[in-house]
Design an enzyme around this catalytic site. Sequence first.
Site, PDB file in Angstrom:
ATOM      1  N   LYS A  11     -58.319 -39.712 -54.318  1.00 33.61           N
ATOM      2  CA  LYS A  11     -59.470 -39.043 -53.676  1.00 33.61           C
ATOM      3  C   LYS A  11     -59.626 -37.637 -54.225  1.00 33.61           C
ATOM      4  O   LYS A  11     -58.663 -37.038 -54.736  1.00 33.61           O
ATOM      5  CB  LYS A  11     -59.333 -38.997 -52.150  1.00 33.61           C
ATOM      6  CG  LYS A  11     -58.173 -38.135 -51.605  1.00 33.61           C
ATOM      7  CD  LYS A  11     -58.488 -36.662 -51.433  1.00 33.61           C
ATOM      8  CE  LYS A  11     -57.239 -35.842 -51.177  1.00 33.61           C
ATOM      9  NZ  LYS A  11     -57.182 -34.486 -51.430  1.00 33.61           N
ATOM     10  N   ASP A 137     -53.967 -37.519 -44.834  1.00 37.42           N
ATOM     11  CA  ASP A 137     -54.972 -38.148 -45.706  1.00 37.42           C
ATOM     12  C   ASP A 137     -54.953 -39.681 -45.638  1.00 37.42           C
ATOM     13  O   ASP A 137     -55.827 -40.338 -46.196  1.00 37.42           O
ATOM     14  CB  ASP A 137     -54.719 -37.755 -47.177  1.00 37.42           C
ATOM     15  CG  ASP A 137     -55.177 -36.338 -47.481  1.00 37.42           C
ATOM     16  OD1 ASP A 137     -56.007 -35.803 -46.718  1.00 37.42           O
ATOM     17  OD2 ASP A 137     -54.712 -35.777 -48.488  1.00 37.42           O
TER      18      ASP A 137
HETATM   19  P1  ATP Z   1     -52.327 -34.696 -51.103  1.00 38.07           P
HETATM   20  O1  ATP Z   1     -53.567 -34.636 -51.936  1.00 38.07           O
HETATM   21  O2  ATP Z   1     -52.408 -35.699 -49.947  1.00 38.07           O
HETATM   22  O3  ATP Z   1     -51.764 -33.366 -50.710  1.00 38.07           O
HETATM   23  P2  ATP Z   1     -50.813 -35.026 -53.476  1.00 38.07           P
HETATM   24  O4  ATP Z   1     -51.695 -35.790 -54.403  1.00 38.07           O
HETATM   25  O5  ATP Z   1     -50.819 -33.550 -53.661  1.00 38.07           O
HETATM   26  O6  ATP Z   1     -51.195 -35.391 -52.006  1.00 38.07           O
HETATM   27  P3  ATP Z   1     -48.685 -36.947 -53.777  1.00 38.07           P
HETATM   28  O7  ATP Z   1     -48.907 -37.481 -55.127  1.00 38.07           O
HETATM   29  O8  ATP Z   1     -49.054 -37.798 -52.627  1.00 38.07           O
HETATM   30  O9  ATP Z   1     -49.335 -35.499 -53.611  1.00 38.07           O
HETATM   31  O10 ATP Z   1     -47.131 -36.550 -53.725  1.00 38.07           O
HETATM   32  C1  ATP Z   1     -46.609 -35.572 -52.852  1.00 38.07           C
HETATM   33  C2  ATP Z   1     -45.097 -35.740 -52.739  1.00 38.07           C
HETATM   34  O11 ATP Z   1     -44.808 -37.003 -52.131  1.00 38.07           O
HETATM   35  C3  ATP Z   1     -44.385 -35.738 -54.072  1.00 38.07           C
HETATM   36  O12 ATP Z   1     -43.409 -34.724 -54.014  1.00 38.07           O
HETATM   37  C4  ATP Z   1     -43.702 -37.096 -54.198  1.00 38.07           C
HETATM   38  O13 ATP Z   1     -42.373 -37.038 -54.668  1.00 38.07           O
HETATM   39  C5  ATP Z   1     -43.714 -37.663 -52.783  1.00 38.07           C
HETATM   40  N1  ATP Z   1     -44.014 -39.110 -52.754  1.00 38.07           N
HETATM   41  C6  ATP Z   1     -43.480 -40.000 -51.911  1.00 38.07           C
HETATM   42  N2  ATP Z   1     -43.989 -41.226 -52.112  1.00 38.07           N
HETATM   43  C7  ATP Z   1     -44.881 -41.136 -53.119  1.00 38.07           C
HETATM   44  C8  ATP Z   1     -45.720 -42.064 -53.788  1.00 38.07           C
HETATM   45  N3  ATP Z   1     -45.749 -43.362 -53.452  1.00 38.07           N
HETATM   46  N4  ATP Z   1     -46.514 -41.606 -54.766  1.00 38.07           N
HETATM   47  C9  ATP Z   1     -46.507 -40.285 -55.085  1.00 38.07           C
HETATM   48  N5  ATP Z   1     -45.721 -39.372 -54.507  1.00 38.07           N
HETATM   49  C10 ATP Z   1     -44.905 -39.772 -53.523  1.00 38.07           C
END
Ligand code: ATP
Length: 297
Positions: A11, A137
Amino acid sequence: MKSIKLRAMAKINLSLDVVGERPDGYHDLRMVMQSVRLCDQISVSPTRAPGVRMKSNLHCLPLGGSNLAVKAAELIMEECGIRSGVFIDLEKNIPVAAGLAGGSSDAAAVLVAMNLLFELGLSEEKLRELGVRLGADVPFCIMRGTALAEGIGEILTPLPALPDCSILLAKPDIHVSTKDVFGALKLSEKTVHPDTDGQVEAVREGDLAGTARLCGNVLESVTEVRYPVIGAIKQTMKARGALAAMMSGSGPTVFGIFEEKSRAEEAADALRKGSDASYVCVTRPYHSRSSHSGTAG
Ligand code: ATP
């Protein structure tokens, strides 16, 4: 029982406003959310052995109880009294910790897959209620499409699909902690808030240029100041015809909205040749809000 295969969409935030701080440490938000076609692929299969196991093509990802996909499976198993186990195969394409909700989307896809696999008959509303326990989210990642998200992100109002366009994603090679960004945000009378209601109206009218003009993210005031590379990527996109270029979520990924795919590709090439972004991809809005049907395999 067969396995269920689903796509977990990334997203972007077309707008992100922080409207208040809550006593529980969360913030009250108003956001216009948009799913994009960049996605992880998730397959969930039943196993005789109890518990949740998983594998992923991305070796740096934790595969145990801290993975959001595992957490989602464990939550629904506990909630619904499922005694058999599952195996999750996650093909990770969405960059991690990027502001693209990759982990939340994986969790959402696992909740939906488990509902289909074990024929639990849970409504989308119930899945969203479970999802918010895993992350703010997750409810949107279950709904998908275009939506206004309020509260901590769990109060969702679906919006009409964004007119078709190209969306360029570019992530600089920096790590940004969502918690730190929110912690550093100081709301005051000087805070410039995006016109979320105006943008919702533009989305409702199918006005892409208007939607783009009203893109705004209050968290840029923290992240872009700390990391000038974010501003540099925005400039590259704007100079090559982006209707809007803005940081998604708490960053660090920057997205650009382009009317023409060729101009998005030109901007992508420019970013790939430079050193500001370590990940670059051109994608499109994901439109369908129809329920995840899944593929049995
Ligand atoms: P948001 O936009 O909701 O803040 P994000 O895109 O910044 O999320 P994610 O990629 O969801 O961040 O990852 C955030 C943290 O979650 C990372 O430190 C990662 O190690 C951990 N994590 C746990 N499970 C997952 C997964 N299935 N995919 C990605 N990261 C994960």
